[in-house]
Design an enzyme around this catalytic site. Structure first.
Site, mmCIF file in Angstrom:
data_model
loop_
_atom_site.group_PDB
_atom_site.id
_atom_site.type_symbol
_atom_site.label_atom_id
_atom_site.label_comp_id
_atom_site.label_asym_id
_atom_site.label_seq_id
_atom_site.Cartn_x
_atom_site.Cartn_y
_atom_site.Cartn_z
ATOM 1 N N LYS A 22 0.841 -1.204 0.000
ATOM 2 C CA LYS A 22 0.000 0.000 0.000
ATOM 3 C C LYS A 22 0.880 1.259 0.000
ATOM 4 C CE LYS A 22 -1.778 1.707 4.056
ATOM 5 N NZ LYS A 22 -1.482 3.124 4.228
ATOM 6 N N ASN A 23 1.861 1.278 0.898
ATOM 7 C CA ASN A 23 2.638 2.509 1.067
ATOM 8 C C ASN A 23 3.590 2.784 -0.086
ATOM 9 O OD1 ASN A 23 1.297 2.920 3.398
ATOM 10 N ND2 ASN A 23 3.017 2.514 4.779
ATOM 11 N N CYS A 116 -5.274 13.077 12.839
ATOM 12 C CA CYS A 116 -5.871 11.819 12.412
ATOM 13 C C CYS A 116 -5.874 10.864 13.575
ATOM 14 C CB CYS A 116 -5.125 11.225 11.229
ATOM 15 S SG CYS A 116 -3.589 10.459 11.684
ATOM 16 N N ARG A 121 -1.036 15.285 12.715
ATOM 17 C CA ARG A 121 -0.285 14.879 11.517
ATOM 18 C C ARG A 121 0.291 16.119 10.846
ATOM 19 N NH1 ARG A 121 -1.391 9.138 9.458
ATOM 20 N NH2 ARG A 121 0.455 8.863 8.202
ATOM 21 N N ASP A 306 4.319 0.598 12.011
ATOM 22 C CA ASP A 306 3.112 -0.054 11.498
ATOM 23 C C ASP A 306 2.996 -1.514 11.951
ATOM 24 O OD1 ASP A 306 2.416 2.273 10.268
ATOM 25 O OD2 ASP A 306 3.012 1.666 8.254
ATOM 26 N N ARG A 398 -8.531 -0.485 4.582
ATOM 27 C CA ARG A 398 -7.618 0.524 4.020
ATOM 28 C C ARG A 398 -6.253 -0.091 3.710
ATOM 29 N NH1 ARG A 398 -6.271 4.491 7.861
ATOM 30 N NH2 ARG A 398 -4.793 4.919 6.219
HETATM 31 C C1 UD1 Z 1 4.263 6.856 6.379
HETATM 32 C C2 UD1 Z 1 3.397 5.651 6.178
HETATM 33 C C3 UD1 Z 1 2.841 5.165 7.504
HETATM 34 C C4 UD1 Z 1 3.979 4.931 8.483
HETATM 35 C C5 UD1 Z 1 4.868 6.154 8.587
HETATM 36 C C6 UD1 Z 1 6.097 5.921 9.432
HETATM 37 C C7 UD1 Z 1 2.487 5.962 3.961
HETATM 38 C C8 UD1 Z 1 1.290 6.227 3.129
HETATM 39 N N1 UD1 Z 1 2.311 5.987 5.273
HETATM 40 O O1 UD1 Z 1 3.421 7.877 6.912
HETATM 41 O O2 UD1 Z 1 2.141 3.946 7.273
HETATM 42 O O3 UD1 Z 1 3.424 4.655 9.754
HETATM 43 O O4 UD1 Z 1 5.310 6.540 7.273
HETATM 44 O O5 UD1 Z 1 6.837 4.861 8.961
HETATM 45 O O6 UD1 Z 1 3.550 5.688 3.463
HETATM 46 N N2 UD1 Z 1 6.140 14.556 10.977
HETATM 47 C C9 UD1 Z 1 6.252 15.892 11.316
HETATM 48 N N3 UD1 Z 1 6.224 16.816 10.319
HETATM 49 C C10 UD1 Z 1 6.084 16.475 9.011
HETATM 50 C C11 UD1 Z 1 5.987 15.106 8.656
HETATM 51 C C12 UD1 Z 1 6.010 14.168 9.672
HETATM 52 O O7 UD1 Z 1 6.360 16.242 12.492
HETATM 53 O O8 UD1 Z 1 6.066 17.369 8.156
HETATM 54 C C13 UD1 Z 1 6.138 13.535 12.036
HETATM 55 C C14 UD1 Z 1 4.781 12.790 12.100
HETATM 56 O O9 UD1 Z 1 3.852 13.480 12.875
HETATM 57 C C15 UD1 Z 1 5.193 11.493 12.726
HETATM 58 C C16 UD1 Z 1 6.589 11.251 12.160
HETATM 59 O O10 UD1 Z 1 7.051 12.514 11.711
HETATM 60 O O11 UD1 Z 1 5.253 11.638 14.111
HETATM 61 C C17 UD1 Z 1 6.637 10.241 11.029
HETATM 62 O O12 UD1 Z 1 5.850 10.695 9.977
HETATM 63 P P1 UD1 Z 1 6.150 10.311 8.458
HETATM 64 O O13 UD1 Z 1 7.418 9.529 8.344
HETATM 65 O O14 UD1 Z 1 6.006 11.544 7.647
HETATM 66 O O15 UD1 Z 1 4.945 9.333 8.154
HETATM 67 P P2 UD1 Z 1 3.934 9.392 6.936
HETATM 68 O O16 UD1 Z 1 4.655 9.669 5.676
HETATM 69 O O17 UD1 Z 1 2.770 10.231 7.305
#
Ligand code: UD1
Length: 429
Positions: A22-23, A116, A121, A306, A398
């Protein structure tokens, strides 16, 4: 609303094929926007998040057709630059469209993803990096208005945390920017290497795929290509935890064993035997797992956040006390309250869960609070004596393609009641 009904306990045995990730599929579909000719993606899972991405692409003017596990995406007629709020709300990770859409159209308008089920997020890292690449970003009543009329320009960037989504957005924005972008502190998740591989086939010039420094030399345009989505390491980890929890013996096919090493290492510590060969993994679990000392979620190559919920669920019936620490998301233990209803002994304090293994769980009605929490409840239901009814199945859908069918194939008694609890239970066995 649909529910899953599980008659437990069971011992999972047999072989199951892991679906496409999925990711990986979600950013790959966003990347299609950058291409000037059609793309064929093989091994795309049938998941509601993938359906949402397809709706977004169609809304923006792409033609998307599915034939079995293949998606054919024709992005030649892309004309829109706005993603409607209802689609943004269906899937928070639709923010990954931002980089590609702004690059292709010179502008993008989408609603702010907000909080979320896993906690806040924020997308500050995405926005700061895209602004450095030349995007003008304004926030207006929960909407993001982005424009780069003069195009984007490469620069040197550094992420303070290896955010998966921010790394993907930067890659997508930088591929067709003027000049070279060097990204330090990039996320190293295998899904990012898969995205780089895809973009490379489309004509992008990216060095360092899979590492923490990426060098992206902008090209004027990308063409379509044919690509096979990598196997879903989280679905694979979930099957492994389920086999471990039920004392089972399961072979996974279409898996990349090195992607799941942090998970198999914990399962070995818990007493499981893991055998791997090329793209297959076989797990043989003892009748009862041992507790493990400390599991700490970390960015790749650490233990994946995850897989935290399925692992915790498996440890609920282990001998002894295990500790799991969640370092990535703030609200990722919501499902624990539901596990308690099945008789688990788990205490959560802030980001740490202490799991005191019990000898048996017993079935109860529970509610899936989020995707991986839902998977944890499904696993617990397989171990529990009697009937477990899981509500909130849309969360599970999902990220797991026909979860009940995969588990039935391994010997579990689980069925879906599309109409919910009121509907008479119909065994599909
Ligand atoms: C992706 C995955 C999700 C997985 C996560 C961590 C997809 C679609 N989803 O989510 O399944 O759990 O990686 O491996 O690929 N953060 C900030 N600022 C930002 C971006 C992130 O503070 O601009 C923080 C988030 O709140 C979180 C952490 O960084 O605490 C990790 O987030 P991130 O690696 O961005 O995860 P996603 O890309 O949302």
């Amino acid at each position: 609303m649909a529910v899953l009904v599980i008659d437990g306990p069971c011992r999972l045995c047999g072989e199951v094929r892991v679906h496409g990730a999925k990711n990986s599929t979600l950013p790959l579909l966003a990347a299609c926007l950058l291409c000037r000719s059609p793309v064929v993606l093989h091994n795309c899972p049938r998941l509601t998040d993938v359906d949402t991405s397809i709706k977004i692409l169609r809304h923006l003017g792409c033609i998307v057709q599915r034939r079995k596990d293949d998606l054919w995406v024709d992005p030649r007629a892309v004309c829109g630059s706005t993603i409607p709020e209802d689609l943004m709300r269906e899937m928070r990770s639709s923010i990954v469209f931002l980089g590609a859409l702004s690059s292709r159209m010179g502008q993008a308008r989408l609603s702010f993803p907000g909080g979320c089920e896993l906690g806040p997020r924020p997308i500050d890292l995405h926005l700061r990096a895209l602004a450095r690449l030349g995007m003008d970003i304004r926030e207006d009543h929960g909407e993001l208005l982005c424009s780069a009329p003069g195009g984007l320009s490469g620069c040197s960037l550094s992420l303070s945390f290896p955010s998966v989504g921010a790394t993907e957005n930067i890659l997508l924005a930088a591929c067709c920017a003027k000049g070279t972008t060097v990204l330090h502190g990039a996320a190293q998740e295998p899904e990012i290497a898969d995205l780089c591989d895809f973009l490379g086939k489309c004509g992008a010039r990216i060095q360092g795929a899979g590492g923490s420094t990426l060098r992206i030399e902008g090209v004027s345009r990308l063409t379509g290509c044919e690509h096979t989505v990598m196997p879903d390491r989280i679905e694979a980890a979930t099957f492994l935890c389920a086999a471990a929890a039920t004392g089972g013996e399961v072979t996974l096919s279409h898996v990349i064993p090195r992607h799941i090493l942090p998970v198999t290492a914990v399962l070995e510590e818990a007493g499981c035997r893991i055998q791997e060969e090329e793209n297959r993994l076989r797990i043989t679990a003892p009748p009862r797992l041992h507790a493990v000392h400390a599991v700490r979620t970390m960015p790749y190559p650490g233990f994946p956040t995850d897989a935290q919920a399925p692992m915790l669920s498996a440890l609920c019936t282990a001998q002894g006390t295990s500790m799991l620490t969640e370092t990535i998301f703030t609200a990722r233990f919501k499902y624990v309250g539901e596990l308690l209803r099945l008789g688990a002994h788990v205490k959560v304090e802030d980001r740490v869960a202490v799991v005191e293994g019990v000898s048996r769980l017993s079935g109860a009605p529970v509610m899936a609070p989020d995707l991986r929490g839902g998977a944890a409840l499904l696993l617990a239901g397989l171990c529990a004596e009697g009937e477990t009814v899981i509500d909130g199945v849309s969360h599970i859908d999902r990220g797991y393609e026909k979860a009940e069918e995969s588990f039935r194939l391994l010997g579990a008694q689980v069925c879906r009641l599309p109409g919910g609890r009121g509907e008479e239970k119909q065994s599909l066995l």
